[in-house]
Each structure stands twice: as C-alpha cells, then as structure tokens.
Motif scaffolding. Sequence first.
Motif: not given
Length: 228
Positions: A1-2, A5-6, A8-10, A40-41, A45, A47, A58
Amino acid sequence: EHVLQTYSEELKTPPDEDCIICMEKLSTTSGYSDVIESKKIGPDTVGRLVKCSHAFHLLCVLAMYRTGNKDGSLQCPSCKTIYGEKTGTQPKGKMEFAVFKASLPGHEDCGTIEIIYNIPRGIQGPEHPNPGKPFTARGFPRHCYLPDNAQGRKVLELLKVAWKRRLIFTVGTSSTTGETDTVVWNEIHHKTEMGHNVTGHGYPDPNYLDNVLAELAAQGVTEDCLVQ
C-alpha cells in the motif's frame, strides 16, 4: 500500500474506460476484489500513476505488485514507465570483463570489450517460478562482445548496473530448447559472437548499440544511473 501511495493518486471520478489489468470497467469493482484484501484500498478505488497518468483499480495494481519482486518499484502495465528502481530475479553469479586489441567487424577503428558472465546451477528462491526446485545453468560462462569505443564503454557501464539489479538473466523456459527451470536471457540482447553475423548474434550490426541502450532504458537503466 505504501508503494501505491508513493506513485499514484486516487481519482474521485473514474474515467469511462477499462482497467487493463482485470479488464473490468473502472466504474465497477476490481476483478481482484475476491482474492486481494487491503485495509487501505477499497475494491472500487481507482487511481492514476503520477508520471504517465494511466488509470487502474488500485486493488489491481496492488495484486500486480504482490506477484512481482516486491522491491519498492512499479511498472505501468500500459506504457511500461518505471517508478522507483526496478530489480529482477537473476540468480547469483559473477560478471567480469576484459579489453583486447582485436577489432569487431564494423568497428575496425577500435579494440574489443569482452564480457564474461558466469552463473552456477542452484536452487530457486521465492522470487522464481518454482521455489525450492533446482534450476540449471547451461552454456556458462557466456562470452559477449562490445566495441571498445565511447558508446560501447557506456553500454558496458549500464550493463554493470543491470547486473547489480539482477536484470540480465532470469529463471524460466529456454526459447531454444524448451527446457524449464533454467537460466535464460532477460530481454537485454547481447552479441555472443566476435565473427561475422551469421546467426544474428554477431557483428557487423550498425543498430545494435542503439537497440541495446533502448532495451536497457526499458528496464529503467539509463545514463542517469551512471550520474547517481
């Protein structure tokens, strides 16, 4: 997940297109929602990757990441843009090189760089197709050749980077013999003959150095790596 997050953007509003990983509409739930769980996803979702802007579920990207090397890098399945430092699954071995005065056909104005790769047979690791099973290593040591000019020396330095990142070989199925669980080349072509280009693996080949630079770049190995 980290990692996701680094890089991509939702997206609040999914585009009207298919996710090329699961082939479902982005406006619907991920095709991997029944096999991948994430705190978290969410399953719906969507992205986009920040550099190339290609959009996916995602959860699908997470599934793709988990089936790879899990090395902190991502590669866009659409355009192959690399995020982070891509590494491969090359088994342990040794890379050496030497320079001598004899010239390659088509490069009579300079000497020759000889690269020697040596990988012994061994046991597959968790990153390989059949963990715990032996793999063979046919045809080693393998000898490869570059002209000893400015571009040839640049290719050599980039091949050193690719070797350290485990990108030059992998464990798979031989395209020539059909043997499985064996060490094979990994999409970076080498010239294994010094003499005339009878088999396509020798010289002269005026496009080879440009082609191999493009293949290295496709693996994330560029001149920027030499600066770093």
